[in-house]
Design an enzyme around this catalytic site. Structure first.
Site, short mmCIF file in Angstrom:
data_model
loop_
_atom_site.label_atom_id
_atom_site.label_comp_id
_atom_site.label_asym_id
_atom_site.label_seq_id
_atom_site.Cartn_x
_atom_site.Cartn_y
_atom_site.Cartn_z
CB CYS A 73 -15.78 -0.95 10.67
SG CYS A 73 -16.13 0.67 10.85
CG HIS A 115 -0.22 0.16 7.55
ND1 HIS A 115 0.12 1.22 6.19
CD2 HIS A 115 -0.59 -0.90 6.79
CE1 HIS A 115 0.46 0.09 4.91
NE2 HIS A 115 -0.35 -1.29 5.66
CG LEU A 148 -4.57 -11.12 2.02
CD1 LEU A 148 -4.99 -11.14 3.53
CD2 LEU A 148 -3.46 -11.47 2.16
N GLY A 149 -4.98 -11.44 -1.89
CA GLY A 149 -4.33 -10.68 -2.82
C GLY A 149 -5.00 -9.76 -3.42
CG LEU A 150 -6.01 -6.18 -2.61
CD1 LEU A 150 -5.87 -4.89 -1.14
CD2 LEU A 150 -8.32 -6.26 -2.02
CG HIS A 200 -0.63 0.50 -4.30
ND1 HIS A 200 -0.83 0.30 -5.89
CD2 HIS A 200 -0.46 -0.37 -3.61
CE1 HIS A 200 -0.59 -0.89 -5.78
NE2 HIS A 200 -0.73 -1.64 -5.42
CB THR A 250 -1.10 0.22 1.46
OG1 THR A 250 -1.78 -1.27 0.98
CG2 THR A 250 -2.16 1.21 1.90
CG ASP A 278 6.30 -15.58 -5.53
OD1 ASP A 278 5.65 -15.23 -4.92
OD2 ASP A 278 6.79 -15.42 -7.10
CB ILE A 320 0.85 -11.27 3.54
CG1 ILE A 320 0.87 -9.88 3.99
CG2 ILE A 320 -0.74 -12.37 3.90
CD1 ILE A 320 -0.58 -9.03 3.52
NE ARG A 348 8.84 -11.48 -3.88
CZ ARG A 348 7.38 -10.85 -3.45
NH1 ARG A 348 6.66 -10.92 -4.03
NH2 ARG A 348 7.79 -9.46 -2.52
#
Lengths: 358, 358, 358, 358
Positions: free
Chosen positions: B123, B79, B277-279, B59, B56, B211, B191, B216
């Site tokens: 939320c 974060h 999970l991967g976007l 990005h 993130t 992968d 992750i 990796r």
């Protein structure tokens, strides 16, 4: 071919019968006379009273790509049906001659990993009656005794003939707990329509149904949908969002159309659940990031019916007053099958029943 | 800016601090001096020790379409972090000055329908630290006290700095019961890599990782994968089918790539579960009929971490010996952030840590 | 009685064999010569290599009230065992002659409501091998082919002989998700002991074991318990409360003693789960208000093993390195059965194995 | 004490009010004049319209052992109630002055392990309104804003006054999926009675209710029970076994009596579920081996209501037409409290409502 009554109240079985058969690798079916099959060990012979025509039958009728890859003529078709046990093979304990039964179309092996895990509906060696083995649009059909579900006396024959697709509706609607939840159903074919009163019977908080054909939306309203949405006239997902204050808790995707599937994902709330039953005919493009991952949505592919929980659930629902009869819009004798398939091709019909008279 | 010790053992807080800030709507970041924020009611001020760089952040660094639509400069970013509580606002009972804490990046409202249902991680009014409010690549950061998770003494600071992404891995791997199950992980970013020892710790029967980058895959093997598959060199889904005798029970999709997602669906067995999970950065075309519906597969979108079960699970796993340190391949002081982001751009790094020295 | 080798590598089956039989309605057993049974349709004949003595066998040996009400002499006993398929009946597809197999002691009907719901382990028409039909403390035993679980080559014969009770341990420990959870095990008989490494393998956060016999507590420590508590020397529930900060997430009740069951309820945290496997010999007085209702605790009665998920889970755990061998403390030939039962009566033994030599 | 209307449509709050108070450590209550409390941060002041008398209030009235150990006079009692928000403290966002609200009696901390896990109903620091802090049998009551659930306009005030116990019924009945399942309810006090139409609304296949008082059985029949059983006149568990063909799928234990609890265990089928809500006043002797372990039954202690799912479920059920009004058999003004408690002591009443007039 009328069987003669016997002293024991049972019939002497005929040796020949009429059957609706895919006789050659080409569109269409024919009614032909074939031998009455004999039940083997663990099997029963059922005298068929009525059958329901499924979209699968239409695929075989048209002889489309899927049908060509799967069905090997000659094949008697038909897998939604109801009748009476006429004879039983060796070792049958589940039903007896004279029992009224409805057919479960999925014949399972009982010992593959899925069968061993209580998920026989996705058996690795699944055979479908009327697709992979001879079916029930005939005077008689043979199948494993366990596939002949004894009908509760409260269930009419005609309803017995559509318990296989009702089972799809029940399996989808009850695959997650919907009591007090808002439920949206995208697609009002016969299974989507039957999911409406099933959802109501399970105590859904709100039942919304979408389709693009006014006739089906009228049926949906008659079957108890609180709100019906014509997805050709208004943005269905946005309307569902509004009606539910942020998205439906549960969406039952019954259309198999890319637009319907995308509506289903956009209509479900964060953390909600989508049951996917409608079969798209090609890959579908989905916005997984926004509609599934950020929303933490659960999707579940639904196939067949739970063996045998769904049959027990159906029996209870029908005994409790579940009324799916309005989904049956036409009843025709087997001989008028051409007319029946034309009705389905035209797209205006609900469920079409073929009656098989002796 | 070195705080002076005080009689009570606490520090006199400085008024100015260094922070890594998106100063203008354009690519890049700058280190600038800004005011040290004050904790409001229910908030804490944390002295940051180290932070992890997330995709993130990259990005936002690149200032791509998503970043432009979401982030409003000037904004301090970061974060994933760990530090020590330096001051607490009114009404704080969860932590105290001096506590070592790791940051949960999702700030939640506590009273929307999702929060009321124990699903605060989705939320409706979610704010993300370092995205929607000032972040932690700075000497100090302010956040709600509940977002400062008190670190177990057994957890090193550097591991504390990556508990936010470790939480993604744990939330995904433990969202379904994987004990004795075969697990395939598609995508070995940080992750995905951390999901390997987590799956091992939970008693997975077999852990396969895929992968396309050899570096990796080497990390994956080092972190405990039983089998690694180079998806650029062999057909990953087919290999997984072979290794598992018909498909993995569970697939953790960590790549966000269309090819990875399609492999995930083809690699999962009938009746299996896929955590997404991967976007993906765009819609993805999926063969829902064959890979989801006929197989009765369950898909679940995974977002963030369960508040606060995942934090407890992480603490227990780390105390029990879970070792995710190998995923950290680089450690650089905040001032060398350009170098750190270049490492991530190059694609060869695992997790890159920024240390924030007084 | 040594079978002679044949050209095909198979043995010519003998007609007579030794068996441990409850010959009369009185305490004790006898070794007698009986006919080798023949496998019927769907059945197999297994050449037994080794058997484990269960508490149930001891009840039959002693001829206590339960045994008198259930067992009808003459009856060959024994239901924990391992061997090789020597012959198969008609229609058997699950195993073949020469396969090494372990026995599942519960023979189920396959068509009662529980069997139809994937809960065959509580079949309404359950028969137990060695209790309701002739058992395996003999050279040969006949049983349904499905009850002969093909052994993975990685599993030693002696471990195969105790997979039935290992299955109890695995079924109990994995009936709820224990990964990262604190687990307390009350009662360290063989099943309780085996639950220790099973819980460790599943990633339990802490494993506490209680018993009143020092020998068993030593075994418990050796099998991987983090903490062992001598319930005769200290208040077990209070200690568990302390060690877990308010109560164990999960308690596995393996003692069947009223004190152990009450400890289990007092040791579990609010909202926790208790698996009840140990069988009390009389009604037990429980403080339901304080220990179950106010704490919103879930209790689950555990019986047998899941058919067949537990067998797959055991296979995976053993292949992954699960070591339950320390629970076997004695190995004796069938002929020394009196000695074996005396060891169990004395209470100091773990699992006692009877080897059945040709 | 009539508040005067103000320009803004709001009332000027009085400073003194009537309240029903346990004034001394002895049986009985008194109506006394006390100060109107002020809402603190996050709290609201509610003008009470009506309250329901609970068994707990009767315990406090009688001043029995439990009450003596828990309640510290002087204490205003009452925790089932409905009213209108009269004033809000600082930081309240959940409700506004003028909102009609029903009270959730459990005040929770929000940050203990149970609260953090979405199980706030079993908060470690639970306080109960009217027991541990001043209650609602008064003109005004103060409580956290979140405990004041905004009432849907479709819900009448009198029903709002019993949503706290209705929540017990809904929490119990919906704690497991009961759609199409057979449900037996042992004990027809107000909560047991309300569980009847809740079970019907959720699509239960059959609802059987037992009690020993003819008046309650008549109410049960009126509320929709398919079958009622007078447990003083016939063997309830055997009757339930017969009616359900082997035992109820689900039993809701609402009596708290040892006989009712034992009937619940004997009435449930193998593999079934028992929700335990009724509070026995002493330990109960249970046949765990035969009724829980061999039957693989699950028991679940039920306490309070899920925060806040149960409140949403109740709202939906009531909007959908759930009718629990017949359970209210008496309505009396606060001043006639002696009469109200006498009705409860006599045992013939359903729910008794106290109206609190200005």
């Amino acid at each position: 071919m009328q069987p003669a009554p016997t002293r024991a109240g049972l019939a002497v079985l005929p040796t020949r019968m009429r059957a609706l058969v895919k006789t050659a690798p080409a569109p269409g079916f024919e009614i032909v006379e074939v031998a009455v099959p004999s039940p083997g060990r663990g099997e029963v012979l059922v005298r068929v009273a009525a059958g329901g025509i499924c979209g699968t039958d239409l695929h075989i009728f048209r002889w489309d790509a899927w049908a060509r890859s799967r069905v090997r003529p000659p094949r008697t078709i038909g897998h939604e049906f109801c009748g009476t046990v006429a004879a039983v093979g060796e070792g049958v304990v589940e039903v007896a001659v004279g029992d009224r039964v409805a057919g479960e179309s999925h014949v399972v092996c009982g010992w593959c990993p899925r069968c061993r895990h209580g998920q026989a509906h996705i058996c690795d060696r699944l055979e479908i009656i009327g697709v992979d083995r001879d079916g029930a649009f005939a005077e008689y059909v043979v199948m494993p005794a366990r596939n002949a579900w004894r009908l509760d006396p409260a269930i009419r024959t005609e309803i017995g003939a559509i318990m296989d697709p009702l089972g799809n509706a029940v399996h989808t609607a009850l695959a997650t707990d919907i009591t007090t939840r808002t439920v949206a159903i995208t697609g009002c074919g016969p299974i989507g329509l039957m999911a409406i009163p099933v959802s109501r019977a399970a105590g859904a908080g709100l039942v919304i149904a979408t389709d693009v054909r006014p006739g089906r939306l009228a049926l949906a309203r008659g079957l108890g949908a609180d709100v019906v949405i014509d997805a050709s006239a208004e943005p269905a997902a946005e309307r569902i969002q509004e009606l539910t204050g942020g998205g439906a808790d549960v969406v039952l995707e019954m259309s198999g159309h890319p637009a319907g599937i995308r509506d289903a994902l956009r209509a479900v709330r964060s953390g909600g659940w989508v049951g996917l039953l409608g079969l798209p005919s090609a890959p579908v493009e989905l916005d997984l990031a926004d509609q599934v991952i950020f929303k933490a949505v659960r999707l579940e592919g639904i196939f067949g019916r739970r063996l045998w929980q769904t049959w027990e659930q159906m029996t209870t629902l029908l005994r409790r007053g579940l009324d799916v009869a309005p989904v049956i819009t036409h009843r025709l004798p087997l001989e008028r099958f051409e007319e029946a398939f034309a009705l389905l091709e035209a797209g205006g019909a609900g469920k079409v029943i073929l009656t098989i008279e002796p």
